[in-house]
Scaffold this active site. Structure first.
Site, PDB file in Angstrom:
ATOM      1  N   TYR A  81     -61.438  37.699  18.739  1.00 56.26           N
ATOM      2  CA  TYR A  81     -60.381  37.041  19.508  1.00 56.26           C
ATOM      3  C   TYR A  81     -59.443  36.450  18.458  1.00 56.26           C
ATOM      4  CZ  TYR A  81     -58.172  33.865  22.901  1.00 56.26           C
ATOM      5  OH  TYR A  81     -57.270  33.202  23.704  1.00 56.26           O
ATOM      6  N   THR A  82     -58.217  36.975  18.370  1.00 56.78           N
ATOM      7  CA  THR A  82     -57.314  36.586  17.282  1.00 56.78           C
ATOM      8  C   THR A  82     -56.047  35.874  17.751  1.00 56.78           C
ATOM      9  OG1 THR A  82     -56.292  38.791  17.341  1.00 56.78           O
ATOM     10  CG2 THR A  82     -58.109  38.455  15.782  1.00 56.78           C
ATOM     11  N   THR A 133     -62.126  34.212   8.413  1.00 55.12           N
ATOM     12  CA  THR A 133     -60.742  33.799   8.221  1.00 55.12           C
ATOM     13  C   THR A 133     -60.597  32.530   7.392  1.00 55.12           C
ATOM     14  OG1 THR A 133     -58.808  32.978   9.475  1.00 55.12           O
ATOM     15  CG2 THR A 133     -60.951  32.575  10.437  1.00 55.12           C
ATOM     16  N   TYR A 158     -59.410  28.327  17.320  1.00 57.39           N
ATOM     17  CA  TYR A 158     -59.681  29.616  16.696  1.00 57.39           C
ATOM     18  C   TYR A 158     -60.585  29.441  15.476  1.00 57.39           C
ATOM     19  CZ  TYR A 158     -58.852  33.761  13.802  1.00 57.39           C
ATOM     20  OH  TYR A 158     -59.012  34.869  12.991  1.00 57.39           O
TER      21      TYR A 158
END
Length: 283
Positions: A56-57, A96, A120
């Site tokens: 999920y970006t 990330t 995120y």
């Protein structure tokens, strides 16, 4: 060697399929909002290694959908890693720079304390923790500012805007390493192969393009290489507010990856030239 890839149409998944014979699972075959189903796919496979290139970006949307982001980015990789551990095969997971708070100006080492700024980053950190705790061979590859000729990314956005306008204002107080998806894919394949052979070492690694640069200077190089005459004005992040805060410092220390797997940092300017050629040939 049989490699199972979660993800099919994203930037890294596309490059994985260009570089190697892999079995890539799209959302219709592997829904990461159903972690148990993803684990079952691994259990039923004959894979020698698994690469998770799906996530999920939507960074801003995650602020409203943190539960979904957490399932996809946290629970699913955890379930996948446990399934791989049960089969005795390595699991490669892409993470990330958003797991850090972006403070300071020094490159973040893989062992630096994490402190995500938003939903995120929190969801991705949960996935990292789950992978580490699964008990199998694994590699977590943190990366940043991904670009390619595929999907949506900064390079393609700048090319589109640069064709429409002769002046743009771009954020200049966020610094990081633009990273080619092709390089990420190659690194994942190398780590999967090495770990499957009992080489390399399980752990958390960083991979980003060199040298570090601001978004504004990245945009200038895109326009220069593409032959577009666009005046870029530097602006602070405060002039371009977003629902989710971005790390001001995304510099990452990639030396551990070189030591463990002999993988060098990519020169992003060279990679950008290759992507622009790819886009031109594909148009």
């Amino acid at each position: 060697m049989k490699i199972l890839v979660f993800g099919k149409t994203g930037q890294v998944a596309t490059e994985l399929q260009r570089q190697a014979e892999v079995t890539a699972l799209g959302r219709d075959q592997a829904d990461l909002s159903d972690p148990a189903a993803c684990a079952a796919l691994i259990a039923a496979s004959e894979a020698d290694a698994v690469i998770n290139a799906a996530a999920y970006t939507a960074v801003d949307k995650a602020e409203e959908e943190e539960a979904l982001a957490t399932t996809i980015n946290g629970d699913a990789p955890t379930a996948m890693a446990k399934a791989c551990a049960a089969k005795g095969i390595p699991f490669i997971h892409i993470s990330t720079d958003y797991v850090f708070d972006g403070a300071g100006t020094e490159p973040f080492s893989p062992d630096h304390p994490t402190a995500p700024l938003g939903a995120y980053g929190r969801s991705k950190l949960l996935g990292e923790d789950g992978v580490r705790g699964a008990g199998g061979a694994y590699a977590i590859l943190r990366t940043s500012w991904v670009f390619s000729a595929h999907g949506n990314n900064f390079v393609k956005t700048m090319l589109r805007l640069g064709a429409e306008r002769d002046a743009l204002s771009i954020v200049a107080d966020q610094i990081g390493g633009p990273t080619p998806a092709a390089g990420i894919a190659a690194a994942c394949l190398k780590m999967a192969q090495d770990l499957a052979r009992g080489q390399g070492a399980s752990g958390t690694y960083h991979y980003s393009g060199a040298p570090d640069v601001s978004w504004a200077d990245f945009a200038r190089e895109i326009f220069a290489q593409a032959g577009l005459s666009v005046e870029v004005s530097d602006i602070p992040s405060s002039a371009y507010p977003t629902p989710a805060a971005r790390p001001a410092n995304s510099r990452m220390d990639c030396s551990r990856l070189k030591t463990a797997f002999n993988i060098e940092q990519p020169a992003w300017r060279d990679a950008l030239a290759a992507v622009l050629t790819d886009l031109k040939e594909g148009s």
